[in-house]
Design an enzyme around this catalytic site. Sequence first.
Site, PDB file in Angstrom:
ATOM      1  N   ASP A 103      14.055 -11.233  19.312  1.00 58.12           N
ATOM      2  CA  ASP A 103      14.532 -10.364  18.286  1.00 58.12           C
ATOM      3  C   ASP A 103      14.752  -9.403  18.886  1.00 58.12           C
ATOM      4  O   ASP A 103      13.926  -8.917  20.065  1.00 58.12           O
ATOM      5  CB  ASP A 103      12.940 -10.427  17.323  1.00 58.12           C
ATOM      6  CG  ASP A 103      12.798 -11.850  16.488  1.00 58.12           C
ATOM      7  OD1 ASP A 103      13.738 -12.897  16.745  1.00 58.12           O
ATOM      8  OD2 ASP A 103      11.786 -11.679  16.046  1.00 58.12           O
TER       9      ASP A 103
HETATM   10  N1  URA Z   1       9.061 -14.786  17.952  1.00 57.78           N
HETATM   11  C1  URA Z   1       9.288 -14.072  16.618  1.00 57.78           C
HETATM   12  O1  URA Z   1       8.692 -13.827  15.829  1.00 57.78           O
HETATM   13  N2  URA Z   1       9.804 -13.015  17.556  1.00 57.78           N
HETATM   14  C2  URA Z   1      10.255 -13.359  19.030  1.00 57.78           C
HETATM   15  O2  URA Z   1      11.147 -11.919  19.279  1.00 57.78           O
HETATM   16  C3  URA Z   1      10.015 -13.856  19.741  1.00 57.78           C
HETATM   17  C4  URA Z   1       8.875 -15.383  18.973  1.00 57.78           C
END
Ligand code: URA
Length: 232
Positions: A103
């Site tokens: 993310d």
């Molecule tokens: N899980 C998440 O919620 N976000 C990420 O960036 C990676 C794994």
Amino acid sequence: MKLAQILYSQGFGARRECEGLIVSGLVTVEGRPCDDPFAEFTPTGLHFTVRGESWPWFEKALIVLHKPAGYECSQKPKHHPSVMNLLPGPLRRREVQPVGRLDEDTTGLLLLTDDGALIHRLTSPKKHVPKVYEVGCKHAVTPEQIERLMAGVVLDDSPIAVRAAACESIGELGLRLTLLEGKYHQVKRMVAAVGNRVEALHRSAFGELALPADLASGQWRWLPGPEVLYPA
Ligand code: URA
């Protein structure tokens, strides 16, 4: 392989551009200047420089990036710059792609490669490649939350429970979580499903590879090959 072809294969532009770099005297091979685009070299293990910058030859690029917050993994980012902006032109031209996504607000270990088969191998849920996340939570982590994360929680997109392969608390508000899949927002959704909330997320390992301690946020480095990701 001819030197111009070598540069072309490593993302230094169209063949003509590569020939131009070489005849302009901007290229050295194994420490010696070479201005002949048609000079032959064995590419495997070759080191060359272009405009003084050093490059190892790799048939397929595999790199590790210490992803900072504020970057999207998408090639066409919507709200923030793409992680591609952190890479030099030749790697972008080779069209390296992130192996799975982090993310925008997640930091840590991101692999990128131009090896499509490798991306498939590393992201396939059947292959069970472990990913380790360090999670900062909003509320104190309870033993019950850890038990539920290990036992498995059902998320809203599938009736099949997803479980952490390993989970331990780190201090009052921290968790270290190992996942074998890479579903959308998986850590955030799993932590929410047990009644807590992710406030900070950092990936510290992918397969056998830990984020190198000396790789600063925003920096990248070559990996010698996919074998560094698998158990010896
Ligand atoms: N899980 C998440 O919620 N976000 C990420 O960036 C990676 C794994």
